[in-house]
Design a protein around this motif. Structure first.
Motif, mmCIF file in Angstrom:
data_model
loop_
_atom_site.group_PDB
_atom_site.id
_atom_site.type_symbol
_atom_site.label_atom_id
_atom_site.label_comp_id
_atom_site.label_asym_id
_atom_site.label_seq_id
_atom_site.Cartn_x
_atom_site.Cartn_y
_atom_site.Cartn_z
ATOM 1 N N ARG A 173 0.811 -1.225 0.000
ATOM 2 C CA ARG A 173 0.000 0.000 0.000
ATOM 3 C C ARG A 173 0.844 1.276 0.000
ATOM 4 O O ARG A 173 0.319 2.371 0.195
ATOM 5 C CB ARG A 173 -0.954 -0.003 1.204
ATOM 6 N N GLY A 174 2.138 1.130 -0.161
ATOM 7 C CA GLY A 174 3.014 2.307 -0.203
ATOM 8 C C GLY A 174 3.104 3.045 1.122
ATOM 9 O O GLY A 174 3.341 4.247 1.151
ATOM 10 N N LEU A 175 2.891 2.332 2.229
ATOM 11 C CA LEU A 175 3.010 2.958 3.553
ATOM 12 C C LEU A 175 4.353 2.565 4.184
ATOM 13 O O LEU A 175 4.962 1.576 3.795
ATOM 14 C CB LEU A 175 1.853 2.517 4.457
ATOM 15 N N ARG A 176 4.768 3.324 5.174
ATOM 16 C CA ARG A 176 6.084 3.072 5.791
ATOM 17 C C ARG A 176 5.934 2.561 7.220
ATOM 18 O O ARG A 176 5.199 3.174 8.010
ATOM 19 C CB ARG A 176 6.896 4.376 5.828
ATOM 20 N N PRO A 177 6.635 1.472 7.543
ATOM 21 C CA PRO A 177 6.603 1.019 8.935
ATOM 22 C C PRO A 177 7.293 2.033 9.849
ATOM 23 O O PRO A 177 8.232 2.707 9.435
ATOM 24 C CB PRO A 177 7.374 -0.304 8.912
ATOM 25 N N SER A 178 6.783 2.138 11.067
ATOM 26 C CA SER A 178 7.388 3.021 12.069
ATOM 27 C C SER A 178 7.968 2.133 13.166
ATOM 28 O O SER A 178 7.240 1.444 13.873
ATOM 29 C CB SER A 178 6.300 3.930 12.639
ATOM 30 N N PHE A 179 9.295 2.121 13.278
ATOM 31 C CA PHE A 179 9.943 1.184 14.200
ATOM 32 C C PHE A 179 10.075 1.781 15.599
ATOM 33 O O PHE A 179 10.235 2.989 15.762
ATOM 34 C CB PHE A 179 11.321 0.801 13.660
#
Ligand SMILES: [Zn+2]
Length: 286
Positions: free
Chosen positions: A278-284
């Motif tokens: 979905r073109g989203l970025r994980p936030s670690f």
């Protein structure tokens, strides 16, 4: 003295419903509670799976008054709060179990509380765009920044919650999960179902199937660390609270993949795949 037989039955039913599938909570994660009319709270015991709770097992009883006094202090000390939970624990049904690490925040909220490590809620909470997505889909909800479980999370909720805390509400815990609370157990389960379904439908998320997910990456006898690497987890990165708590180097390089571990690593893989598609970025967390 009452043995809270009726309340134990209600709490077991709530726990089993809240933990009925690994999509809603994995391993011994998540917890549920109800308050009694005489100022006490029944809460899931530490280390017990939600779906394994019965009226006879996995339930602790705590006194609320002394706990709330400490939570209401201007700057309560974390160690003092943990000690207060132990001191406020009462025998139930002839034994004393260890109450959930999250007892303090349950004590602050309304009659019935359900906390889950739902993959759908965590699709929002583990994402860089999470706060914005939560505000868009659930404007009434509170997005609580990441905090260690237990007293720190309780204090973070106290800081960010609407004051006074209403009878019912939705809380997203960054990189951790979801909590909903309401005046009845029916309502709280309905809220949990509605939140999870809304996220699943809105993002057209797939079902969460740990066997299938792990099966895809467990070729050549890969150990958990290799599976996560193949799924795109950058080295040294931590995406979920459960990963932080349970995925130590020994576990990640071992060949013993327990049911709990399978569920926990499947969540990480499922989230990374869902973000990537979905073109989203994980936030670690780190
Ligand atoms: Zn939790």
């Amino acid at each position: 003295m009452t043995d809270y037989k009726y309340e134990r039955m209600i709490l077991a039913g709530l726990a089993n419903a809240a933990g009925q599938s690994p999509a809603l909570t994995q391993g011994a994660g998540g917890n549920v509670s109800i308050k009694t009319k005489d100022g006490r709270m029944l809460i899931k015991s530490s280390g017990c799976r939600l779906r394994d709770v019965t009226p006879e097992k996995g339930i602790s009883l705590v006194r609320l008054e002394s706990l709330r006094e400490i939570i209401d202090l201007p700057e309560p000390d974390a160690a003092y709060m943990s000690e207060a939970v132990i001191k406020s624990t009462l025998p139930l049904n002839g034994k004393k179990e260890k109450p959930s690490v999250e007892t303090c925040f349950h004590a602050m909220l309304g009659y019935a509380v359900v906390h889950q490590h739902s993959v759908y809620a965590n699709f929002i909470t583990c994402c860089e765009e999470g706060r914005t997505l939560a505000e868009k889909l659930f404007p009434e909800a509170v997005f609580v920044p990441f905090a260690a479980p237990g007293p720190e999370l309780c204090m973070s909720i106290r800081k960010h919650a609407v004051k006074p805390i209403p009878d019912a509400g939705i809380l997203f815990f960054q990189n951790h999960g979801l909590a909903v609370y309401a005046r009845t157990t029916e309502k709280v389960l309905e809220m949990s179902r509605a939140v999870n379904e809304k996220i699943k439908d809105y993002f057209s998320l797939s079902d969460f199937t740990p066997d299938y997910i792990v099966g895809k990456y467990k070729t050549d006898n890969a150990v958990p660390a290799e599976m996560l690497s193949r799924a795109g987890l950058p080295e040294g990165k931590i995406l979920t609270l459960d990963q932080q708590l349970y995925c130590n180097p020994a576990v990640m390089s071992g060949t013993d993949v327990t049911e709990d571990l399978k569920e926990i690593i499947s969540v990480i893989i499922w989230l990374l795949e869902a973000y990537s598609a979905r073109g989203l970025r994980p936030s670690f967390i780190q």
